[in-house]
Design an enzyme around this catalytic site. Sequence first.
Site, PDB file in Angstrom:
ATOM      1  N   ASN A  91      60.675 -19.188  48.519  1.00  0.00           N
ATOM      2  CA  ASN A  91      60.535 -19.446  47.083  1.00  0.00           C
ATOM      3  C   ASN A  91      59.068 -19.276  46.701  1.00  0.00           C
ATOM      4  OD1 ASN A  91      60.608 -20.720  44.370  1.00  0.00           O
ATOM      5  ND2 ASN A  91      62.609 -21.482  45.019  1.00  0.00           N
ATOM      6  N   ALA A 135      60.473 -13.169  47.237  1.00  0.00           N
ATOM      7  CA  ALA A 135      61.580 -12.831  48.147  1.00  0.00           C
ATOM      8  C   ALA A 135      61.573 -11.343  48.507  1.00  0.00           C
ATOM      9  CB  ALA A 135      62.911 -13.209  47.495  1.00  0.00           C
ATOM     10  N   ARG A 164      72.888 -10.402  28.542  1.00  0.00           N
ATOM     11  CA  ARG A 164      72.693 -10.344  29.996  1.00  0.00           C
ATOM     12  C   ARG A 164      73.513  -9.213  30.609  1.00  0.00           C
ATOM     13  NH1 ARG A 164      73.780 -16.324  31.895  1.00  0.00           N
ATOM     14  NH2 ARG A 164      73.494 -15.424  33.941  1.00  0.00           N
ATOM     15  N   HIS A 198      79.493 -19.172  41.386  1.00  0.00           N
ATOM     16  CA  HIS A 198      79.449 -19.403  39.933  1.00  0.00           C
ATOM     17  C   HIS A 198      80.092 -18.256  39.151  1.00  0.00           C
ATOM     18  CE1 HIS A 198      75.876 -22.470  40.258  1.00  0.00           C
ATOM     19  NE2 HIS A 198      77.026 -22.986  40.644  1.00  0.00           N
ATOM     20  N   SER A 244      66.017 -23.027  42.470  1.00  0.00           N
ATOM     21  CA  SER A 244      65.282 -24.266  42.202  1.00  0.00           C
ATOM     22  C   SER A 244      65.981 -25.456  42.867  1.00  0.00           C
ATOM     23  CB  SER A 244      65.158 -24.497  40.692  1.00  0.00           C
ATOM     24  OG  SER A 244      66.434 -24.459  40.097  1.00  0.00           O
ATOM     25  N   ASN A 271      74.252 -16.573  41.787  1.00  0.00           N
ATOM     26  CA  ASN A 271      74.018 -15.541  40.771  1.00  0.00           C
ATOM     27  C   ASN A 271      75.330 -14.918  40.308  1.00  0.00           C
ATOM     28  OD1 ASN A 271      71.405 -16.129  41.263  1.00  0.00           O
ATOM     29  ND2 ASN A 271      70.964 -14.294  42.461  1.00  0.00           N
ATOM     30  N   VAL A 272      75.323 -14.518  39.055  1.00  0.00           N
ATOM     31  CA  VAL A 272      76.532 -13.919  38.467  1.00  0.00           C
ATOM     32  C   VAL A 272      76.295 -12.444  38.152  1.00  0.00           C
ATOM     33  CG1 VAL A 272      77.339 -16.131  37.531  1.00  0.00           C
ATOM     34  CG2 VAL A 272      75.852 -14.685  36.129  1.00  0.00           C
ATOM     35  N   ASP A 273      75.171 -11.897  38.671  1.00  0.00           N
ATOM     36  CA  ASP A 273      74.763 -10.539  38.284  1.00  0.00           C
ATOM     37  C   ASP A 273      75.379  -9.420  39.121  1.00  0.00           C
ATOM     38  OD1 ASP A 273      73.205 -10.585  40.691  1.00  0.00           O
ATOM     39  OD2 ASP A 273      71.454 -11.346  39.627  1.00  0.00           O
TER      40      ASP A 273
HETATM   41  C1  BV8 Z   1      80.403 -29.622  38.503  1.00  0.00           C
HETATM   42  C2  BV8 Z   1      76.580 -19.883  35.636  1.00  0.00           C
HETATM   43  C3  BV8 Z   1      82.075 -31.310  38.491  1.00  0.00           C
HETATM   44  C4  BV8 Z   1      76.739 -18.874  34.617  1.00  0.00           C
HETATM   45  C5  BV8 Z   1      75.413 -21.940  35.887  1.00  0.00           C
HETATM   46  C6  BV8 Z   1      74.735 -35.246  35.234  1.00  0.00           C
HETATM   47  C7  BV8 Z   1      75.616 -35.095  34.154  1.00  0.00           C
HETATM   48  C8  BV8 Z   1      76.591 -34.079  34.127  1.00  0.00           C
HETATM   49  C9  BV8 Z   1      76.696 -33.206  35.153  1.00  0.00           C
HETATM   50  C10 BV8 Z   1      75.823 -33.353  36.201  1.00  0.00           C
HETATM   51  C11 BV8 Z   1      74.860 -34.354  36.259  1.00  0.00           C
HETATM   52  N1  BV8 Z   1      74.191 -34.242  37.419  1.00  0.00           N
HETATM   53  C12 BV8 Z   1      74.686 -33.201  38.069  1.00  0.00           C
HETATM   54  C13 BV8 Z   1      75.671 -32.656  37.337  1.00  0.00           C
HETATM   55  C14 BV8 Z   1      76.466 -31.516  37.704  1.00  0.00           C
HETATM   56  C15 BV8 Z   1      75.938 -30.229  37.141  1.00  0.00           C
HETATM   57  C16 BV8 Z   1      74.467 -30.092  37.507  1.00  0.00           C
HETATM   58  O1  BV8 Z   1      74.129 -29.795  38.637  1.00  0.00           O
HETATM   59  N2  BV8 Z   1      73.565 -30.320  36.569  1.00  0.00           N
HETATM   60  C17 BV8 Z   1      72.145 -30.361  36.883  1.00  0.00           C
HETATM   61  C18 BV8 Z   1      71.398 -29.263  36.124  1.00  0.00           C
HETATM   62  C19 BV8 Z   1      71.666 -31.724  36.552  1.00  0.00           C
HETATM   63  N3  BV8 Z   1      76.755 -29.224  37.767  1.00  0.00           N
HETATM   64  C20 BV8 Z   1      77.892 -28.811  37.228  1.00  0.00           C
HETATM   65  O2  BV8 Z   1      78.236 -29.151  36.118  1.00  0.00           O
HETATM   66  C21 BV8 Z   1      78.754 -27.949  38.107  1.00  0.00           C
HETATM   67  N4  BV8 Z   1      80.087 -28.409  38.066  1.00  0.00           N
HETATM   68  O3  BV8 Z   1      79.580 -30.378  38.993  1.00  0.00           O
HETATM   69  O4  BV8 Z   1      81.730 -29.950  38.379  1.00  0.00           O
HETATM   70  C22 BV8 Z   1      81.906 -31.970  37.172  1.00  0.00           C
HETATM   71  C23 BV8 Z   1      82.942 -31.887  36.281  1.00  0.00           C
HETATM   72  C24 BV8 Z   1      82.812 -32.541  35.029  1.00  0.00           C
HETATM   73  C25 BV8 Z   1      81.649 -33.240  34.687  1.00  0.00           C
HETATM   74  C26 BV8 Z   1      80.577 -33.267  35.580  1.00  0.00           C
HETATM   75  C27 BV8 Z   1      80.713 -32.624  36.838  1.00  0.00           C
HETATM   76  C28 BV8 Z   1      78.767 -26.523  37.630  1.00  0.00           C
HETATM   77  C29 BV8 Z   1      77.415 -25.879  37.783  1.00  0.00           C
HETATM   78  C30 BV8 Z   1      77.469 -24.412  37.403  1.00  0.00           C
HETATM   79  C31 BV8 Z   1      76.349 -24.058  36.514  1.00  0.00           C
HETATM   80  N5  BV8 Z   1      76.426 -22.669  36.204  1.00  0.00           N
HETATM   81  N6  BV8 Z   1      75.574 -20.833  35.274  1.00  0.00           N
HETATM   82  C32 BV8 Z   1      75.454 -18.294  34.170  1.00  0.00           C
HETATM   83  O5  BV8 Z   1      74.649 -17.871  34.979  1.00  0.00           O
HETATM   84  O6  BV8 Z   1      75.327 -18.190  32.929  1.00  0.00           O
HETATM   85  S1  BV8 Z   1      73.854 -22.600  36.121  1.00  0.00           S
HETATM   86  C33 BV8 Z   1      72.575 -21.648  36.480  1.00  0.00           C
HETATM   87  O7  BV8 Z   1      71.839 -22.436  37.422  1.00  0.00           O
HETATM   88  C34 BV8 Z   1      72.587 -20.320  37.131  1.00  0.00           C
HETATM   89  O8  BV8 Z   1      73.693 -19.566  36.931  1.00  0.00           O
HETATM   90  C35 BV8 Z   1      72.421 -20.534  38.593  1.00  0.00           C
HETATM   91  O9  BV8 Z   1      73.641 -20.236  39.181  1.00  0.00           O
HETATM   92  C36 BV8 Z   1      72.129 -21.997  38.717  1.00  0.00           C
HETATM   93  C37 BV8 Z   1      71.005 -22.316  39.615  1.00  0.00           C
HETATM   94  O10 BV8 Z   1      69.766 -21.851  39.105  1.00  0.00           O
HETATM   95  P1  BV8 Z   1      68.841 -21.056  40.070  1.00  0.00           P
HETATM   96  O11 BV8 Z   1      69.565 -19.881  40.536  1.00  0.00           O
HETATM   97  O12 BV8 Z   1      68.303 -21.968  41.070  1.00  0.00           O
HETATM   98  O13 BV8 Z   1      67.706 -20.519  39.059  1.00  0.00           O
HETATM   99  P2  BV8 Z   1      66.412 -21.267  38.508  1.00  0.00           P
HETATM  100  O14 BV8 Z   1      65.923 -20.501  37.355  1.00  0.00           O
HETATM  101  O15 BV8 Z   1      66.647 -22.700  38.325  1.00  0.00           O
HETATM  102  O16 BV8 Z   1      65.356 -21.147  39.709  1.00  0.00           O
HETATM  103  C38 BV8 Z   1      64.812 -19.911  40.101  1.00  0.00           C
HETATM  104  C39 BV8 Z   1      63.996 -20.169  41.351  1.00  0.00           C
HETATM  105  O17 BV8 Z   1      63.562 -18.920  41.856  1.00  0.00           O
HETATM  106  C40 BV8 Z   1      62.751 -21.005  41.095  1.00  0.00           C
HETATM  107  O18 BV8 Z   1      62.674 -22.012  42.088  1.00  0.00           O
HETATM  108  C41 BV8 Z   1      61.597 -20.015  41.244  1.00  0.00           C
HETATM  109  O19 BV8 Z   1      60.421 -20.605  41.776  1.00  0.00           O
HETATM  110  C42 BV8 Z   1      62.192 -19.032  42.195  1.00  0.00           C
HETATM  111  N7  BV8 Z   1      61.666 -17.654  42.111  1.00  0.00           N
HETATM  112  C43 BV8 Z   1      61.354 -16.940  40.996  1.00  0.00           C
HETATM  113  N8  BV8 Z   1      60.975 -15.697  41.323  1.00  0.00           N
HETATM  114  C44 BV8 Z   1      61.047 -15.613  42.664  1.00  0.00           C
HETATM  115  C45 BV8 Z   1      61.480 -16.856  43.180  1.00  0.00           C
HETATM  116  N9  BV8 Z   1      61.626 -17.084  44.484  1.00  0.00           N
HETATM  117  C46 BV8 Z   1      61.360 -16.071  45.320  1.00  0.00           C
HETATM  118  N10 BV8 Z   1      60.955 -14.835  44.920  1.00  0.00           N
HETATM  119  C47 BV8 Z   1      60.779 -14.582  43.599  1.00  0.00           C
HETATM  120  N11 BV8 Z   1      60.353 -13.357  43.202  1.00  0.00           N
END
Ligand code: BV8
Length: 249
Positions: free
Chosen positions: A219, A237, A74, A125, A195, A108-110
Amino acid sequence: MPHDINEQLDRAAAILKRAKKVAVLTGAGISAESGLATFRGAGGLWEGHRVEEVATPRAFARDPALVWRFYNLRRVNLAAVHPNPGHFALVELEQRLGDGAFTLITQNVDGLHHAAGSRRVLEIHGSIRRVRCSGCDAIEERGIEALPELPRCGKCHALLRPDVVWFEEMLPQDIWLQAEEAAQTCDCLLVVGTSAVVYPAAGLVESARINGAQIIEVNLTPTPASRGADVVLLGQAGTILPDLMRRLT
Ligand code: BV8
């Protein structure tokens, strides 16, 4: 309900014109038109792993080389990537509103919002342009230079890791508090290309809404955030945001 995009764009522009304070929450979708893959949906897998499996402290402890391959790829990809009209439209929005009235919260981390010229950016993030020592916590800006498969700290020789927030890790508290404050005090939250499933970031939308902000979502498809949104703009977007900016003049 039919989605008349022009009508929705006019409604969104009216909300933005009234707003004295605006916050924006972006996700991977805003960088998609720059050529960066999003995380979920088609193409969202890497070497057969979901991002939730590669981006965890446990994954790094188990197989740091695998995790570094994911991040190095990446990082290297960023050399050929530039901000797109969606990023630039948000720079324009910040300039229109001025200091103190605009906050851009990004998952985003970019680094592309900074590259476009956005100034008040909260990278909740982290950034893949920085590394952090897993031993002494020292943080270093490393841009997008190629790193060895297992980079080590120059001071304590422990493994370096990307300075990003992995699943199950806490977000950087100072930055997170500023993001919460921005969401809770804005008149309008613009939610772009996420998302809206990763918490706590996704919770900012509800938090803004219950504090009286109007929500505009941009979106390709509806998301869990769409239900409480005042306006949902379905489309790219990079097209929608510049169009929205033109309607503010
Ligand atoms: C935390 C960073 C406390 C580095 C990323 C159950 C069990 C355990 C944990 C959890 C649980 N339920 C919830 C949690 C918490 C968990 C969580 O949310 N999990 C979810 C998935 C269930 N969260 C965490 O763990 C967070 N910390 O809660 O701390 C804790 C402590 C201990 C134990 C538990 C909790 C930390 C979250 C940080 C995650 N980091 N990565 C890296 O990038 O490598 S995640 C990753 O997802 C990405 O980095 C990004 O930041 C994040 C969000 O994703 P999106 O940006 O939304 O991207 P996605 O692909 O999903 O969607 C793209 C969208 O764009 C789509 O909707 C698409 O339609 C749209 N699109 C596409 N093209 C276009 C467009 N829209 C417009 N125009 C276009 N052209």
